[in-house]
Design an enzyme around this catalytic site. Structure first.
Site, mmCIF file in Angstrom:
data_model
loop_
_atom_site.group_PDB
_atom_site.id
_atom_site.type_symbol
_atom_site.label_atom_id
_atom_site.label_comp_id
_atom_site.label_asym_id
_atom_site.label_seq_id
_atom_site.Cartn_x
_atom_site.Cartn_y
_atom_site.Cartn_z
ATOM 1 N N ALA A 119 0.898 -1.174 0.000
ATOM 2 C CA ALA A 119 0.000 0.000 0.000
ATOM 3 C C ALA A 119 0.925 1.209 0.000
ATOM 4 O O ALA A 119 1.182 1.815 1.021
ATOM 5 C CB ALA A 119 -0.896 -0.022 1.231
ATOM 6 N N ALA A 121 1.643 4.343 -1.923
ATOM 7 C CA ALA A 121 1.705 5.792 -2.236
ATOM 8 C C ALA A 121 1.589 6.644 -0.971
ATOM 9 O O ALA A 121 0.911 6.234 -0.039
ATOM 10 C CB ALA A 121 0.584 6.151 -3.205
ATOM 11 N N PRO A 122 2.215 7.816 -0.940
ATOM 12 C CA PRO A 122 2.952 8.447 -2.032
ATOM 13 C C PRO A 122 4.373 7.919 -2.223
ATOM 14 O O PRO A 122 5.110 8.443 -3.048
ATOM 15 C CB PRO A 122 2.973 9.916 -1.616
ATOM 16 C CG PRO A 122 2.917 9.878 -0.122
ATOM 17 C CD PRO A 122 2.092 8.686 0.234
ATOM 18 N N GLY A 123 4.761 6.910 -1.473
ATOM 19 C CA GLY A 123 6.023 6.244 -1.780
ATOM 20 C C GLY A 123 7.177 6.573 -0.848
ATOM 21 O O GLY A 123 8.309 6.153 -1.099
ATOM 22 N N LYS A 125 8.036 5.430 1.998
ATOM 23 C CA LYS A 125 8.727 4.251 2.536
ATOM 24 C C LYS A 125 9.311 3.409 1.401
ATOM 25 O O LYS A 125 10.346 2.776 1.570
ATOM 26 C CB LYS A 125 7.781 3.438 3.422
ATOM 27 C CG LYS A 125 7.317 4.250 4.629
ATOM 28 C CD LYS A 125 6.436 3.467 5.558
ATOM 29 C CE LYS A 125 5.828 4.362 6.619
ATOM 30 N NZ LYS A 125 4.789 5.287 6.112
ATOM 31 N N ASP A 170 -5.386 -3.568 -6.689
ATOM 32 C CA ASP A 170 -5.876 -3.751 -5.320
ATOM 33 C C ASP A 170 -4.960 -4.730 -4.582
ATOM 34 O O ASP A 170 -4.810 -5.887 -5.016
ATOM 35 C CB ASP A 170 -7.314 -4.291 -5.385
ATOM 36 C CG ASP A 170 -7.976 -4.246 -4.022
ATOM 37 O OD1 ASP A 170 -7.270 -4.389 -2.996
ATOM 38 O OD2 ASP A 170 -9.208 -4.062 -3.974
ATOM 39 N N ASP A 188 2.077 -0.956 5.108
ATOM 40 C CA ASP A 188 1.829 0.303 5.820
ATOM 41 C C ASP A 188 0.376 0.635 5.466
ATOM 42 O O ASP A 188 0.111 1.344 4.505
ATOM 43 C CB ASP A 188 2.814 1.360 5.317
ATOM 44 C CG ASP A 188 2.680 2.673 6.045
ATOM 45 O OD1 ASP A 188 2.453 2.654 7.266
ATOM 46 O OD2 ASP A 188 2.799 3.726 5.397
ATOM 47 N N CYS A 242 -0.793 4.498 11.122
ATOM 48 C CA CYS A 242 -0.646 5.729 11.898
ATOM 49 C C CYS A 242 -1.954 6.011 12.613
ATOM 50 O O CYS A 242 -2.436 7.130 12.622
ATOM 51 C CB CYS A 242 -0.174 6.895 11.028
ATOM 52 S SG CYS A 242 -1.263 7.292 9.663
#
Ligand code: SAM
Length: 315
Positions: A119, A121-123, A125, A170, A188, A242
């Protein structure tokens, strides 16, 4: 705007009681800005020279020797100046919260491995994973949202990532399409982002509701099962969010362990700071698997965002 009342009531039951008031205050004040050197394009020494020339007072974050080199903090009033530097435009630095940096560090991918960011974006990690892999091996970055997918592709390009293969799809379908393919997987997960609430930014919390938390938990459970299927035996899966809600953290992991528990163990984690709490043992009537205790809840401060992390290994 104040925090949603139901969120505050729940938070009080989750965090250590003696820290509740200080944690509440962290939602009101702008955080210090943290960033790291992009090791694919620069070095800590080169970046420090650039920052000094740009008159940006910076401080190295103390844990770089044991964890990662080239992590810095500046006070929020210098953020604009930082984003006007050539280092920022050319992708030699990346602004990222410290708790977000912890997830790739603990997953610890090595050069030449096969790694999945489920998962992505925005990238932020993904970039770090690519740096740790020294742009070698195979890094798959999956993202469902079209708009966020293209933002991630731009980020990867501008930061010099060449080992990433990007998929707008997906994440729930990846496990069945790519069974036991990856050495390491980062999930994440999409979450209700409670740790990103800011009372001076009403938009940050306008979508929150307990219903949304429960809906998100259902998605996380399916993503976790997909990640499990895509993981090689002996491979590692890092789950993070988070959010503070136990439904999105301990409960999502509980669901995975109830289905695949005999093939999984959790690994103890060492973090370079002490604003942490163990995962909950129970929430409402749900009593959690003892293995979840190896996870960590990062508590928010004036620099670090709240975060939940658990590292699992397929056995
Ligand atoms: N790891 C990212 C970073 O550090 O930049 C942040 C990831 S964010 C917490 C979660 C992402 O998951 C969002 O971009 C969201 O659009 C995406 N997402 C939501 N549902 C998804 C799904 N079913 N499959 C793949 N990605 C999904």
């Amino acid at each position: 705007m104040s925090l949603p009342e139901a969120f505050k009531e729940r938070l009080e039951k989750i965090v250590p009681p003696e820290q509740f008031n200080s944690i509440l205050k962290t939602f009101d004040t702008p955080k210090q800005v943290t960033f790291r050197v992009n090791t694919l394009k620069s070095t800590p020494q080169e970046l420090e020279i650039e920052l000094t020339k740009a008159n940006i007072p910076f401080e190295a974050v103390g844990w770089q020797t044991t964890f990662l080199e080239g992590v810095y903090r500046i006070s929020p009033e210098y953020k604009l100046a930082l984003t006007q530097t050539d280092a920022f435009y050319s992708g030699r630095l990346y602004i990222q919260n410290l708790s977000s940096m912890i997830a790739p560090i603990l997953l610890a991918p090595k050069p030449e491995e096969t790694v999945l960011d489920l998962a992505a974006a925005p990238g932020g990690k993904t970039l770090m994973l690519a740096g740790m892999m020294e742009n070698t091996g195979w890094l798959s970055a999956v993202e469902l949202s079209r708009e966020r997918f293209f933002r991630m592709c731009d980020n990867l390009k501008s930061q010099g990532v060449t080992n990433a293969h990007t998929y707008m799809t997906d994440g729930r379908s990846v496990g069945k399409k790519c069974p036991e393919m990856f050495d390491r997987i980062l999930l994440d997960a999409p979450c209700s982002s409670e740790a990103r609430f800011k009372t001076h930014e009403p938009k940050s919390m306008s979508f929150w509701s307990i219903h949304k938390v429960k809906e998100t938990s259902k998605l996380q459970r399916r993503l976790l099962l997909s990640a499990f299927d895509a993981l090689k035996v002996g491979g590692k899966l890092l789950y993070s969010t988070c959010s503070f809600s136990p439904e999105e953290n301990e409960s999502s992991l509980q669901h995975l362990l109830e289905r695949q528990g005999e093939h999984l163990k959790t690994l103890p984690l060492t973090l370079p700071f002490d604003n942490i709490q163990k995962p909950l043992k129970q929430w409402g009537k749900e009593v959690y698997d003892e293995r979840i205790q190896n996870g960590v809840r990062i508590l928010p401060t004036d620099t670090i965002d709240g975060f939940f992390i658990c590292l699992l290994e397929k056995v």
